[in-house]
Design an enzyme around this catalytic site. Structure first.
Site, PDB file in Angstrom:
ATOM      1  N   ASP A   1      48.892  46.418   4.138  1.00  0.00           N
ATOM      2  CA  ASP A   1      48.770  47.588   3.261  1.00  0.00           C
ATOM      3  C   ASP A   1      49.960  47.649   2.312  1.00  0.00           C
ATOM      4  O   ASP A   1      50.928  46.904   2.462  1.00  0.00           O
ATOM      5  CB  ASP A   1      48.659  48.881   4.087  1.00  0.00           C
ATOM      6  CG  ASP A   1      49.563  48.883   5.318  1.00  0.00           C
ATOM      7  OD1 ASP A   1      50.564  48.144   5.325  1.00  0.00           O
ATOM      8  OD2 ASP A   1      49.266  49.617   6.259  1.00  0.00           O
TER       9      ASP A   1
ATOM     10  N   HIS B   1      46.336  55.752  13.510  1.00  0.00           N
ATOM     11  CA  HIS B   1      45.895  54.897  12.397  1.00  0.00           C
ATOM     12  C   HIS B   1      46.274  53.434  12.638  1.00  0.00           C
ATOM     13  O   HIS B   1      47.254  53.132  13.324  1.00  0.00           O
ATOM     14  CB  HIS B   1      46.423  55.388  11.041  1.00  0.00           C
ATOM     15  CG  HIS B   1      47.897  55.262  10.811  1.00  0.00           C
ATOM     16  ND1 HIS B   1      48.687  56.308  10.385  1.00  0.00           N
ATOM     17  CD2 HIS B   1      48.747  54.219  10.911  1.00  0.00           C
ATOM     18  CE1 HIS B   1      49.929  55.911  10.239  1.00  0.00           C
ATOM     19  NE2 HIS B   1      50.000  54.638  10.557  1.00  0.00           N
TER      20      HIS B   1
ATOM     21  N   GLU C   1      43.610  56.288   8.099  1.00  0.00           N
ATOM     22  CA  GLU C   1      43.935  57.535   8.788  1.00  0.00           C
ATOM     23  C   GLU C   1      42.710  58.047   9.556  1.00  0.00           C
ATOM     24  O   GLU C   1      41.590  57.567   9.358  1.00  0.00           O
ATOM     25  CB  GLU C   1      44.389  58.577   7.754  1.00  0.00           C
ATOM     26  CG  GLU C   1      45.681  58.227   7.031  1.00  0.00           C
ATOM     27  CD  GLU C   1      46.943  58.413   7.881  1.00  0.00           C
ATOM     28  OE1 GLU C   1      46.874  58.272   9.118  1.00  0.00           O
ATOM     29  OE2 GLU C   1      48.006  58.697   7.287  1.00  0.00           O
TER      30      GLU C   1
HETATM   31  C1  F6R Z   1      52.300  49.151   8.491  1.00  0.00           C
HETATM   32  C2  F6R Z   1      51.079  49.804   8.919  1.00  0.00           C
HETATM   33  C3  F6R Z   1      51.098  51.010   9.767  1.00  0.00           C
HETATM   34  C4  F6R Z   1      52.193  51.009  10.817  1.00  0.00           C
HETATM   35  C5  F6R Z   1      52.167  52.317  11.601  1.00  0.00           C
HETATM   36  C6  F6R Z   1      53.268  52.358  12.628  1.00  0.00           C
HETATM   37  O1  F6R Z   1      52.026  47.998   7.717  1.00  0.00           O
HETATM   38  O2  F6R Z   1      50.028  49.375   8.564  1.00  0.00           O
HETATM   39  O3  F6R Z   1      49.854  51.143  10.427  1.00  0.00           O
HETATM   40  O4  F6R Z   1      52.014  49.920  11.687  1.00  0.00           O
HETATM   41  O5  F6R Z   1      52.318  53.379  10.728  1.00  0.00           O
HETATM   42  O6  F6R Z   1      54.493  52.353  11.973  1.00  0.00           O
HETATM   43  P1  F6R Z   1      55.844  52.123  12.759  1.00  0.00           P
HETATM   44  O7  F6R Z   1      55.745  50.788  13.372  1.00  0.00           O
HETATM   45  O8  F6R Z   1      56.919  52.195  11.720  1.00  0.00           O
HETATM   46  O9  F6R Z   1      55.921  53.202  13.782  1.00  0.00           O
END
Ligand code: F6R
Length: 261
Positions: free
Chosen positions: A67, A138, A143
């Site tokens: 993303d 997500h 979301e």
């Molecule tokens: C990032 C992504 C998100 C994260 C998620 C968890 O490329 O696609 O789905 O994996 O928001 O984020 P962290 O690991 O920072 O808690």
């Protein structure tokens, strides 16, 4: 779905990188799906360590980001393109030109999603997709209530995700872009092996809903239950809500080492 529970976050890295190494041994030129954020850090640390030690090479690999924020230039330090350059490309032999991401600055954002899916398909599809999970369940930036059949497209972040990610934007949730281009859930499910990593108590509820809850668009990560090859690697804190944790531990402990994940 296989669930691997490790003692602490940094122990996630070797489990996942063993799978990457086995993939490289099989194919030589794997296509990797790359998540950003905090969760994959132990994986990128382990990849960097093995490349530095000369026991692994990503020189023949290609990478596709999960993303990207809409409106952030690739040079913005919080863009996922810049993040993966710093976390992975600069620390390994993965060529910078071998990483592709959704174009969050495209003039035609509606066309950028299908173009990205086409680029993934042209590369032969993703062999191993690394995923984190949001505290709201997500994956990618799909979301809650995202279509389980969705492909890469623009999504609007929830207030909760923008608050969670404010740490990358000077602790200011208002500085976090509202829109993103994200692989869709069907795009993610098209990868041949999905590897979701999570650590910390803040992810425990999302992990238990992902693994043990019903398949529902309200918890997008629960769609992983529909995929034939999923590995969930979590530390003890993130495993805290799993009803069958002892079963997952016993199953993994009984696996022959050659089997991998
Ligand atoms: C990032 C992504 C998100 C994260 C998620 C968890 O490329 O696609 O789905 O994996 O928001 O984020 P962290 O690991 O920072 O808690």
């Amino acid at each position: 779905m296989e669930v691997v529970i490790v003692a602490e976050a940094r122990a996630i890295g070797p489990v996942v990188v063993d799978a990457v190494a086995a993939l490289i041994a099989r194919s030589g030129a794997p296509v990797l799906g790359l998540a950003t954020g905090s969760s994959p850090a132990p994986v990128y640390d382990e990849l960097a360590a093995r490349v530095a030690a000369g026991t692994l090479s990503l020189a023949g690999a290609r990478g596709f980001l999960l993303d990207e924020y809409v409106g952030l230039a690739p040079t913005h330090p919080a863009s996922y393109r810049a993040t993966i350059e710093a976390e992975l490309v600069a620390r390994t032999d993965l060529p910078t030109g071998a990483v592709t991401g959704p174009d969050g600055t495209a003039a035609d954002l509606a066309a950028a999603g299908p173009a990205y899916d086409a680029a993934i398909a042209a590369a032969g599809g993703i062999d191993l997709q690394l995923l984190g999970v949001g505290s709201d369940g997500h994956i990618g930036f799909n979301e809650p209530t995202s279509s389980l059949g969705s492909r890469t497209r623009v999504k609007t972040l929830t207030a909760r995700t923008r608050a969670d990610n404010a740490r990358f934007f000077g602790a200011d949730p208002d500085a976090v872009p509202r829109h993103v281009l994200t692989q869709g859930i069907a795009t993610i499910l098209a990868a041949r092996h999905l590897v979701l990593v999570a650590s910390g108590t803040g992810k425990a509820a999302a992990v238990s809903a992902t693994v043990e809850g019903p398949v529902t668009a309200f918890v997008p990560a629960s769609a992983l239950q529909l995929h034939p090859h999923v590995t969930v690697v979590v530390d003890e804190a993130a495993a805290g809500g799993l009803a069958l944790a002892d079963y997952y531990r016993a199953t993994y402990a009984d696996k022959p080492p050659w089997q991998g994940v």
